[in-house]
Design an enzyme around this catalytic site. Structure first.
Site, PDB file in Angstrom:
ATOM      1  CE  LYS A 122      -1.519   1.807   3.798  1.00 48.77           C
ATOM      2  NZ  LYS A 122      -1.153   3.062   4.548  1.00 48.77           N
ATOM      3  CG  ASN A 123       2.439   2.697   3.466  1.00 47.42           C
ATOM      4  OD1 ASN A 123       1.296   3.106   3.224  1.00 47.42           O
ATOM      5  ND2 ASN A 123       2.847   2.420   4.683  1.00 47.42           N
TER       6      ASN A 123
ATOM      7  CB  CYS B 229      -4.396  10.815  12.012  1.00 49.41           C
ATOM      8  SG  CYS B 229      -3.014   9.733  12.303  1.00 49.41           S
TER       9      CYS B 229
ATOM     10  NE  ARG C  39       0.888  10.260  10.357  1.00 51.04           N
ATOM     11  CZ  ARG C  39       0.417   9.247   9.606  1.00 51.04           C
ATOM     12  NH1 ARG C  39      -0.740   8.706   9.909  1.00 51.04           N
ATOM     13  NH2 ARG C  39       1.085   8.816   8.579  1.00 51.04           N
TER      14      ARG C  39
ATOM     15  CG  ASP D  41       3.544   1.413   9.531  1.00 46.44           C
ATOM     16  OD1 ASP D  41       3.755   1.695   8.337  1.00 46.44           O
ATOM     17  OD2 ASP D  41       3.238   2.254  10.390  1.00 46.44           O
TER      18      ASP D  41
ATOM     19  NE  ARG E 133      -6.891   4.612   5.563  1.00 49.58           N
ATOM     20  CZ  ARG E 133      -6.279   5.679   6.063  1.00 49.58           C
ATOM     21  NH1 ARG E 133      -6.558   6.085   7.297  1.00 49.58           N
ATOM     22  NH2 ARG E 133      -5.385   6.326   5.362  1.00 49.58           N
TER      23      ARG E 133
HETATM   24  C1  EPZ Z   1       4.537   6.898   6.435  1.00 47.86           C
HETATM   25  O1  EPZ Z   1       3.758   7.957   6.987  1.00 47.86           O
HETATM   26  C2  EPZ Z   1       3.606   5.698   6.292  1.00 47.86           C
HETATM   27  N1  EPZ Z   1       2.512   6.062   5.418  1.00 47.86           N
HETATM   28  C3  EPZ Z   1       3.077   5.308   7.668  1.00 47.86           C
HETATM   29  O2  EPZ Z   1       2.307   4.126   7.528  1.00 47.86           O
HETATM   30  C4  EPZ Z   1       4.248   4.988   8.579  1.00 47.86           C
HETATM   31  O3  EPZ Z   1       3.766   4.756   9.878  1.00 47.86           O
HETATM   32  C5  EPZ Z   1       5.218   6.177   8.622  1.00 47.86           C
HETATM   33  O4  EPZ Z   1       5.635   6.545   7.303  1.00 47.86           O
HETATM   34  C6  EPZ Z   1       6.475   5.867   9.427  1.00 47.86           C
HETATM   35  O5  EPZ Z   1       7.122   4.741   8.936  1.00 47.86           O
HETATM   36  C7  EPZ Z   1       2.711   6.039   4.071  1.00 47.86           C
HETATM   37  O6  EPZ Z   1       3.775   5.747   3.555  1.00 47.86           O
HETATM   38  C8  EPZ Z   1       1.537   6.391   3.211  1.00 47.86           C
HETATM   39  P1  EPZ Z   1       6.554  10.230   8.542  1.00 47.86           P
HETATM   40  P2  EPZ Z   1       4.311   9.461   7.020  1.00 47.86           P
HETATM   41  O7  EPZ Z   1       6.443  11.529   7.829  1.00 47.86           O
HETATM   42  O8  EPZ Z   1       5.199   9.679   5.853  1.00 47.86           O
HETATM   43  C9  EPZ Z   1       7.153  13.622  11.845  1.00 47.86           C
HETATM   44  C10 EPZ Z   1       0.447   2.691   7.790  1.00 47.86           C
HETATM   45  O9  EPZ Z   1       0.046   2.112   8.812  1.00 47.86           O
HETATM   46  N2  EPZ Z   1       7.026  14.617  10.755  1.00 47.86           N
HETATM   47  O10 EPZ Z   1       7.690   9.350   8.193  1.00 47.86           O
HETATM   48  O11 EPZ Z   1       3.150  10.340   7.219  1.00 47.86           O
HETATM   49  C11 EPZ Z   1       5.846  12.863  12.108  1.00 47.86           C
HETATM   50  O12 EPZ Z   1       4.988  13.574  12.941  1.00 47.86           O
HETATM   51  C12 EPZ Z   1       0.912   4.163   7.885  1.00 47.86           C
HETATM   52  O13 EPZ Z   1       0.510   2.167   6.677  1.00 47.86           O
HETATM   53  C13 EPZ Z   1       7.177  15.956  11.040  1.00 47.86           C
HETATM   54  O14 EPZ Z   1       7.422  16.334  12.193  1.00 47.86           O
HETATM   55  O15 EPZ Z   1       5.191   9.427   8.356  1.00 47.86           O
HETATM   56  C14 EPZ Z   1       6.349  11.567  12.740  1.00 47.86           C
HETATM   57  O16 EPZ Z   1       6.551  11.750  14.097  1.00 47.86           O
HETATM   58  C15 EPZ Z   1       0.601   4.771   9.208  1.00 47.86           C
HETATM   59  N3  EPZ Z   1       7.042  16.858  10.026  1.00 47.86           N
HETATM   60  C16 EPZ Z   1       7.678  11.352  12.017  1.00 47.86           C
HETATM   61  O17 EPZ Z   1       8.054  12.600  11.429  1.00 47.86           O
HETATM   62  C17 EPZ Z   1       6.796  16.485   8.728  1.00 47.86           C
HETATM   63  O18 EPZ Z   1       6.688  17.337   7.834  1.00 47.86           O
HETATM   64  C18 EPZ Z   1       7.640  10.287  10.920  1.00 47.86           C
HETATM   65  O19 EPZ Z   1       6.513  10.513  10.113  1.00 47.86           O
HETATM   66  C19 EPZ Z   1       6.655  15.108   8.450  1.00 47.86           C
HETATM   67  C20 EPZ Z   1       6.778  14.193   9.488  1.00 47.86           C
END
Ligand code: EPZ
Length: 417
Positions: A22-23, A117, A122, A305, A397
């Site tokens: 999915k990702n 969320c 996030r 995850d 999802r």
């Molecule tokens: C991706 O989300 C995945 N989703 C998530 O999978 C996964 O949990 C996550 O990466 C971490 O591995 C997809 O790929 C569609 P991040 P993403 O930006 O990119 C902080 C699932 O279950 N951050 O890597 O949204 C954020 O708050 C889903 O399939 C900022 O501070 O996650 C978090 O603490 C859930 N500012 C950390 O970074 C930003 O601009 C990592 O989040 C962006 C992120």
């Protein structure tokens, strides 16, 4: 609304085929916005987030077709609207991924901010910061990011936090920017490398994906291509835990075990017998399940995850385990439902202490997010009696007919409409 009913106590056995990731599918579909040509994708999982992405692209005026056989045909020849509306983005945060490609190719975008969320605040500040460093003007107006540019240029971008979709968004934008972009402290998840490989197939110049420093040399135009995305390591990991928690014997096929090294290593340390092949692995669950601490970190470490699924396993451990969640500040919602099934779990901020050895009993439980719902299914597989899981739209999802796949492994599980 659908529910899932599980009756526990049956060791799973047999083979399960893993779907596409999915990702990896979501950014791959969005990448089609970078060219007017046709992009053909294969191994696309027929899950709700993929269908939401299809609607998002269609609403913009792109042609987007997704089939249950795992193929998708995308063509963003004519794009009438460079907008991702709140109604859609609130159902799927990954919609933020259209921001980079739209600004890069159409020089403007209006994308709803995802907002918080169930698992955390996030923010997307790093996505915006990176685009601004490439010369975009970004304003937050009425809950939307309004971005525009006369043309993106290369830049050095240090991401203070490792962000998966942030890395993907900026990599796509930089592919059409003038000059070289360096993304430092980049995410190196397999899905990021998969997107880079697709973009190279479309004519992009990208190197260093899979490491913390990615270099992108922008090109004027990208073209269409045919690409097969990677298997879903999180779905594969979920079935690995299903085999271990039920003391079953399962072969997990059509996956890439190298994407799961941290998970399979942790599972072996809990006592399960794990045998790894080139594109499959075999898990034989064993008694006792050894309680083992774990901490989530960005790839290649233990993935956030898989944290919820691992917590379900640790409820059946022979001692206590501390689970530390370093990625998201609120990713223990599933613990409260596991406690309703009889688990002994204490939460203290980003740490959960799981005291094992408590027999679980079936109950009515509520899914709060995608991976939390998977952990409730796993707990239901070992609980005494019936478990009813509500709000399974979370599960849909990211998992394609998980209950049918589990039933084929012998589980007493069904979807009740
Ligand atoms: C991706 O989300 C995945 N989703 C998530 O999978 C996964 O949990 C996550 O990466 C971490 O591995 C997809 O790929 C569609 P991040 P993403 O930006 O990119 C902080 C699932 O279950 N951050 O890597 O949204 C954020 O708050 C889903 O399939 C900022 O501070 O996650 C978090 O603490 C859930 N500012 C950390 O970074 C930003 O601009 C990592 O989040 C962006 C992120």
């Amino acid at each position: 609304m659908d529910k899932i009913r599980v009756v526990g106590g049956i060791p799973l056995s047999g083979r399960v085929e893993i779907s596409g990731a999915k990702n990896a599918a979501l950014p791959a579909m969005v990448a089609s916005l970078l060219t007017a040509d046709t992009v053909n994708l294969e191994n696309i999982p027929y899950v709700r987030d993929v269908l939401t992405t299809r609607s998002l692209l269609q609403d913009m005026g792109a042609e987007a077709e997704v089939r249950e056989d795992g193929t998708a045909t995308l063509k963003a020849g004519e794009v009438q609207s460079c907008e991702a509306p709140y109604e859609l983005v609130k159902t799927m945060r990954a919609a933020i991924l259209v921001l980079g490609p739209l600004v890069a190719r159409f020089k403007k975008a209006r994308v709803s901010l995802p907002g918080g969320c169930a698992i955390g605040a996030r923010p997307v500040n790093l996505h915006i910061m990176g685009l601004e460093r490439m010369g975009a003007k970004c304003d937050i107006v009425h809950g939307y990011v309004e971005a525009s540019t006369s043309g993106l240029h290369g830049a050095y971008i240090l991401l203070e936090t490792v962000t998966v979709t942030g890395t993907e968004n900026l990599m796509m934008a930089a592919a059409l920017a003038e000059g070289e972009t360096v993304l430092d402290n980049a995410a190196c998840e397999p899905e990021v490398s998969d997107l880079a490989a697709l973009l190279r197939g479309m004519g992009a110049h990208i190197e260093g994906d899979g490491t913390r420093t990615i270099r992108i040399h922008g090109v004027k135009k990208l073209h269409g291509c045919r690409y097969r995305i990677i298997p879903d390591r999180i779905e594969a990991g979920t079935f690995a835990i299903a085999a271990a928690i039920t003391r079953g014997d399962v072969e997990v096929c059509d996956c890439n075990p190298r994407h799961l090294t941290a998970v399979l290593t942790q599972l072996s340390q809990t006592g399960a017998k794990v045998t790894i092949g080139p594109d499959s692995f075999h898990v034989q669950g064993r008694d006792p399940i050894t309680s083992k601490n774990v901490t989530t970190y960005p790839y290649p470490a233990f993935p956030t995850d898989m944290q919820a699924q691992y917590m379900a396993l640790m409820t059946q451990g022979d001692g206590s385990a501390v689970i530390t969640e370093t990625i998201f500040e609120n990713r223990f919602m599933h613990a409260l439902e596991l406690i309703r099934m009889g688990a002994d779990i204490t939460i203290d901020g980003r740490q959960a202490l799981v005291r094992g050895g408590q027999p679980l009993t079936g109950a009515r439980v509520l899914a709060s997010d995608l991976r939390a719902s998977a952990s409730l299914v796993l707990a239901g597989l070992v609980a005494n009696g019936e478990t009813w899981i509500d709000r399974v739209y979370h599960l849909d999802r990211g998992y394609h007919k998980i209950e049918e796949k589990m039933a084929r492994l012998g589980a007493n599980i069904e979807r009740v409409h």
